[in-house]
Design an enzyme around this catalytic site. Structure first.
Site, mmCIF file in Angstrom:
data_model
loop_
_atom_site.group_PDB
_atom_site.id
_atom_site.type_symbol
_atom_site.label_atom_id
_atom_site.label_comp_id
_atom_site.label_asym_id
_atom_site.label_seq_id
_atom_site.Cartn_x
_atom_site.Cartn_y
_atom_site.Cartn_z
ATOM 1 C CG ASP A 69 47.555 37.538 48.217
ATOM 2 O OD1 ASP A 69 47.586 38.468 48.877
ATOM 3 O OD2 ASP A 69 48.448 37.334 47.331
ATOM 4 N N GLY A 153 38.399 46.802 43.090
ATOM 5 C CA GLY A 153 39.559 46.752 42.462
ATOM 6 C C GLY A 153 39.419 46.973 40.706
ATOM 7 C CG HIS A 180 39.009 35.400 40.942
ATOM 8 N ND1 HIS A 180 38.288 36.330 40.579
ATOM 9 C CD2 HIS A 180 40.005 36.364 41.825
ATOM 10 C CE1 HIS A 180 38.164 37.811 41.079
ATOM 11 N NE2 HIS A 180 39.279 37.829 41.816
#
Ligand code: ITT
Length: 212
Positions: A69, A153, A180
């Site tokens: 997530d 994204g 990340h």
């Protein structure tokens, strides 16, 4: 050892597979394993949502499942889009819609006010209830216009610290080297290695033996 990647996002499958592959860990996307059920993402943190997806994957497939997530946090926008990153511009919006909305909200912001971070929570859940969660982050600045066509994204509007190009202007190796997601799944590779070293996932290795 078979590990299911409990996500419907094919961009994530490609990135996570490449990252874990470098650590000798092979994963299988939920789509090729029969499809991932929709999971209610109602957690207030990335970690809660990642665990919810990993648990749903472990339950659905009866095998260990990894989930991601992730999203973008801008302090000057009180942390938005945050856990709502995927659906920021509305329930069935496109990545371009999200980027337009974000840039529109940031029109009057300059300098440090344009700083933000990508966050990725990676969760691992086992059918027996064991679970692990780790996190990675990447700091950078939001551009004023989208640039580049790689990634997905918010990549076209995010320039990582120390770089002159957006993530969408980098090739996948460059992004996977610093992202990340890389930082989270590198930690997760360590978790998996430790579990294997302690024998805790021995039965999984056995379960993977080809039929005779
Ligand atoms: P799953 O829930 O099936 O994993 P999803 O796309 O819905 O897929 P999230 O709920 O975690 O995933 O939302 C992540 C959103 O955050 C994603 O749709 C992008 O808008 C943004 N995001 C996450 N990682 C990103 C990255 O590496 N580059 C650009 N945008 C990213």
């Amino acid at each position: 050892m078979r590990i299911i990647l409990a996500t419907n996002n094919e961009n994530k499958v490609a990135e996570i597979s490449a990252i874990l592959d470098a650590f000798g860990i092979t994963v299988e996307g939920a789509a090729s394993a029969g499809g991932m059920p929709e999971v209610e993402e109602d957690g207030v943190t990335f970690a809660e949502n990642a665990l919810a997806k990993a648990r749903a994957g472990a339950r659905n497939f009866g095998e260990p499942a990894l989930a991601d997530d992730s999203g973008l946090e801008i302090p000057a926008l009180d942390g938005r889009p945050g856990v709502y990153s995927a659906r920021y511009a509305g329930p069935s919006c496109s990545y371009a819609d999200n980027n337009r909305k974000l840039l529109g909200e940031m029109t009057d912001l300059e300098g440090d006010k344009r700083r933000g971070r990508f966050v990725c929570s990676a969760a691992l859940a086992f059918p027996d209830g064991q679970e692990y969660v780790v996190e990675g982050e990447l700091f950078g600045t939001i551009t004023t216009e989208p640039r580049g066509s790689g990634g997905f994204g918010y990549d076209p509007v995010f320039v990582p610290d120390g770089r002159g190009r957006t993530l969408a202007e980098m090739n996948s190796e460059e992004k996977n080297d610093i992202s990340h997601r890389r930082r989270a799944f590198e930690k997760m590779a360590g978790v998996l290695r430790n579990l294997a070293a302690s024998g805790a996932i021995e039965s999984l290795a056995e379960g993977e033996k080809p039929p005779v």
